[in-house]
Design a protein around this motif. Structure first.
Motif, PDB file in Angstrom:
ATOM      1  N   MET A 117      10.709 -43.014   0.333  1.00  0.00           N
ATOM      2  CA  MET A 117      11.160 -42.448  -0.936  1.00  0.00           C
ATOM      3  C   MET A 117      12.573 -42.892  -1.236  1.00  0.00           C
ATOM      4  SD  MET A 117       9.902 -38.471  -0.684  1.00  0.00           S
ATOM      5  CE  MET A 117      10.356 -38.113  -2.380  1.00  0.00           C
ATOM      6  N   ALA A 118      12.819 -43.199  -2.503  1.00  0.00           N
ATOM      7  CA  ALA A 118      14.188 -43.439  -2.983  1.00  0.00           C
ATOM      8  C   ALA A 118      14.740 -42.077  -3.362  1.00  0.00           C
ATOM      9  CB  ALA A 118      14.171 -44.378  -4.171  1.00  0.00           C
ATOM     10  N   ILE A 119      15.795 -41.650  -2.685  1.00  0.00           N
ATOM     11  CA  ILE A 119      16.308 -40.308  -2.946  1.00  0.00           C
ATOM     12  C   ILE A 119      17.648 -40.308  -3.668  1.00  0.00           C
ATOM     13  CG2 ILE A 119      15.029 -39.269  -1.050  1.00  0.00           C
ATOM     14  CD1 ILE A 119      17.712 -39.230   0.489  1.00  0.00           C
ATOM     15  N   SER A 120      18.277 -41.468  -3.722  1.00  0.00           N
ATOM     16  CA  SER A 120      19.548 -41.618  -4.419  1.00  0.00           C
ATOM     17  C   SER A 120      19.794 -43.114  -4.543  1.00  0.00           C
ATOM     18  CB  SER A 120      20.665 -40.935  -3.621  1.00  0.00           C
ATOM     19  OG  SER A 120      21.883 -40.981  -4.312  1.00  0.00           O
ATOM     20  N   GLU A 121      20.793 -43.484  -5.289  1.00  0.00           N
ATOM     21  CA  GLU A 121      21.114 -44.898  -5.479  1.00  0.00           C
ATOM     22  C   GLU A 121      21.282 -45.590  -4.124  1.00  0.00           C
ATOM     23  OE1 GLU A 121      21.601 -48.336  -7.458  1.00  0.00           O
ATOM     24  OE2 GLU A 121      21.293 -46.425  -8.472  1.00  0.00           O
ATOM     25  N   GLY A 122      20.384 -46.529  -3.840  1.00  0.00           N
ATOM     26  CA  GLY A 122      20.471 -47.323  -2.618  1.00  0.00           C
ATOM     27  C   GLY A 122      20.037 -46.615  -1.348  1.00  0.00           C
ATOM     28  N   ILE A 123      19.482 -45.404  -1.459  1.00  0.00           N
ATOM     29  CA  ILE A 123      19.053 -44.677  -0.267  1.00  0.00           C
ATOM     30  C   ILE A 123      17.540 -44.523  -0.305  1.00  0.00           C
ATOM     31  CG2 ILE A 123      19.249 -42.586   1.124  1.00  0.00           C
ATOM     32  CD1 ILE A 123      21.876 -42.007  -0.258  1.00  0.00           C
ATOM     33  N   ARG A 124      16.885 -45.164   0.655  1.00  0.00           N
ATOM     34  CA  ARG A 124      15.432 -45.057   0.812  1.00  0.00           C
ATOM     35  C   ARG A 124      15.175 -44.548   2.219  1.00  0.00           C
ATOM     36  NH1 ARG A 124      12.612 -47.109  -3.208  1.00  0.00           N
ATOM     37  NH2 ARG A 124      10.708 -47.254  -1.997  1.00  0.00           N
TER      38      ARG A 124
END
Length: 162
Positions: A117-124
């Protein structure tokens, strides 16, 4: 006590290429469950290179064991390699590191039971699916786990309708 930085913890783990599957309350929240959580629970890869990256990260965030934090006992390579449950306090907030979960499910066992899941800009991050999370909590049966089960089941039902 300062407010935990749960997303900051996940961002820092990802920036250091630490391999893990997010489990517990934050996983449920990311899957849509309307619950509160104050810590990050994850099952980590116990591969030596990952353990080394994780240990370096724990040193950076001043991790100490939650039991008797005044003693300032810090996790070591042997703690991480052993794969037990490490309940830590850090300067980003509480962090629970699990070598396995449920009936001995390791990081590699959880990969097919999780979604990226992508949970924030640039964080998967890899997040444990609700079916597995519910199954694990049913087996654990603690008061806290039992209390959240109806919410998790309803969240799963709602997600299947979409």
């Amino acid at each position: 006590m300062q407010e935990p930085d749960l997303i900051g913890t996940l961002r820092s783990l990802c920036e250091r290429d630490i391999q893990f599957v997010l489990v517990g309350g934050l996983a449920a929240v990311l899957k849509g469950a309307p619950i509160q959580t104050y810590d990050v629970d994850l099952v980590y890869s116990r591969e030596p290179a990952n353990v080394e990256r994780l240990l370096n990260f724990l040193q950076e965030i001043d991790a100490v064991f939650r039991i008797q934090p005044e003693r300032r006992l810090r996790p070591t390579v042997s703690h991480l390699a052993a794969g037990g449950h490490l309940n830590l306090l850090t300067n980003l907030g509480p962090l629970d590191l699990l070598g396995t979960i449920g009936q001995g499910l390791s990081y590699s066992d959880l990969l097919p039971l999780s979604d990226e899941m992508a949970i924030s800009e640039g964080i998967r991050v890899r997040v444990l699916n609700l079916e597995t999370l519910i199954s694990i909590k049913e087996r654990l049966g603690s008061e806290k786990d039992v209390a959240v089960l109806p919410i998790l089941r309803q969240t799963l039902l709602e997600s299947k309708k979409k």
